[in-house]
Motif scaffolding. Sequence first.
Motif, PDB file in Angstrom:
ATOM      1  N   ASN A  86      65.751  -7.246 -35.812  1.00 30.27           N
ATOM      2  CA  ASN A  86      66.719  -7.515 -36.791  1.00 30.27           C
ATOM      3  C   ASN A  86      67.654  -6.072 -37.068  1.00 30.27           C
ATOM      4  O   ASN A  86      67.315  -5.193 -37.555  1.00 30.27           O
ATOM      5  CB  ASN A  86      66.055  -7.925 -38.008  1.00 30.27           C
ATOM      6  CG  ASN A  86      66.233  -7.600 -39.315  1.00 30.27           C
ATOM      7  OD1 ASN A  86      66.897  -8.100 -39.562  1.00 30.27           O
ATOM      8  ND2 ASN A  86      66.242  -6.355 -40.118  1.00 30.27           N
ATOM      9  N   ASP A 128      71.038  -9.410 -34.773  1.00 33.54           N
ATOM     10  CA  ASP A 128      69.497 -10.775 -35.260  1.00 33.54           C
ATOM     11  C   ASP A 128      69.724 -10.953 -33.885  1.00 33.54           C
ATOM     12  O   ASP A 128      70.668 -11.166 -33.686  1.00 33.54           O
ATOM     13  CB  ASP A 128      70.195 -11.308 -36.676  1.00 33.54           C
ATOM     14  CG  ASP A 128      70.072 -10.324 -37.506  1.00 33.54           C
ATOM     15  OD1 ASP A 128      69.798  -8.981 -37.614  1.00 33.54           O
ATOM     16  OD2 ASP A 128      70.113 -10.797 -38.866  1.00 33.54           O
ATOM     17  N   GLN A 140      74.703 -12.466 -40.979  1.00 34.79           N
ATOM     18  CA  GLN A 140      73.262 -11.919 -39.843  1.00 34.79           C
ATOM     19  C   GLN A 140      72.599 -13.577 -40.076  1.00 34.79           C
ATOM     20  O   GLN A 140      72.636 -14.305 -41.318  1.00 34.79           O
ATOM     21  CB  GLN A 140      73.016 -11.033 -41.170  1.00 34.79           C
ATOM     22  CG  GLN A 140      73.431  -9.578 -41.025  1.00 34.79           C
ATOM     23  CD  GLN A 140      72.943  -8.533 -41.768  1.00 34.79           C
ATOM     24  OE1 GLN A 140      72.464  -8.012 -43.081  1.00 34.79           O
ATOM     25  NE2 GLN A 140      71.960  -7.814 -41.410  1.00 34.79           N
ATOM     26  N   ASN A 182      66.886 -10.630 -42.411  1.00 31.99           N
ATOM     27  CA  ASN A 182      66.394  -9.876 -41.777  1.00 31.99           C
ATOM     28  C   ASN A 182      65.272  -8.980 -43.049  1.00 31.99           C
ATOM     29  O   ASN A 182      64.443  -8.141 -43.054  1.00 31.99           O
ATOM     30  CB  ASN A 182      66.975  -9.082 -44.287  1.00 31.99           C
ATOM     31  CG  ASN A 182      68.400  -9.785 -44.250  1.00 31.99           C
ATOM     32  OD1 ASN A 182      69.330  -9.127 -44.008  1.00 31.99           O
ATOM     33  ND2 ASN A 182      68.388 -10.734 -45.263  1.00 31.99           N
ATOM     34  N   THR A 228      61.610  -9.163 -38.838  1.00 33.07           N
ATOM     35  CA  THR A 228      61.551  -9.247 -37.620  1.00 33.07           C
ATOM     36  C   THR A 228      59.993 -10.357 -37.662  1.00 33.07           C
ATOM     37  O   THR A 228      59.291 -10.364 -36.439  1.00 33.07           O
ATOM     38  CB  THR A 228      61.201  -7.950 -37.049  1.00 33.07           C
ATOM     39  OG1 THR A 228      59.527  -7.778 -37.708  1.00 33.07           O
ATOM     40  CG2 THR A 228      62.422  -7.328 -36.831  1.00 33.07           C
TER      41      THR A 228
END
Length: 216
Positions: free
Chosen positions: A92, A104, A137, A140, A142
Amino acid sequence: MMKNIFSAALSLAFALFSLTAHSAPITVNYQGTVTSLGVLLEGDGVSIGSTVFGEFTYDADIAEPLFSFNINIGTFSSSLSAGGSRYFNVQNDQMNGSATLPADGFTLGGEVTTSGLNGYTDAGQQFGILRDNVDGQLWNDTLLPDLSDWSNITLADINRPDWPWLDFGVAGLSNFRDDQIRWDVSSFSVTAVPEASPFALLIVSLICFLFARKPR
């Protein structure tokens, strides 16, 4: 009256079933085309342009999340080795290895045993995706991608980093791709089927049993 009681009880049971269901293992199926074939692997049923069928299944709720990872190309096949190493790594906003932009993405893979190409059988294979943050993205955190995350993943994210590959690990090669198969992905689908907890199943079974024994 009894019928109404049964209906209410059954509705409650299925509500509990939903609340106590385990998170669903996610299965990804995809199809693609071989774009690169190492010279050591040529002439044994796989060629540039061969169709690739791939599948992997994972569950974010367990320590070893990757259940399966299978590849089929004509008569050639590979699957995770029993007891072999496996991984699922999510990044991330990290700098990836091929660019200077935060991105990402994820990579998954492990040791596999294959049906063999030109006498080579043991190998490692990988699948992955990547999107630079400037292009939008993907997430936000992992955590392993869920169905909502997958709804944002595109073919461009899969094919951009060139991370779907199989490598036979032959030592001493001057060109690391001489023992590799690489492919592009042309389509994919993602599914998940919730797993019911034993507690919820017990409640549903008990209600059905009691109602079945009640005189009418």
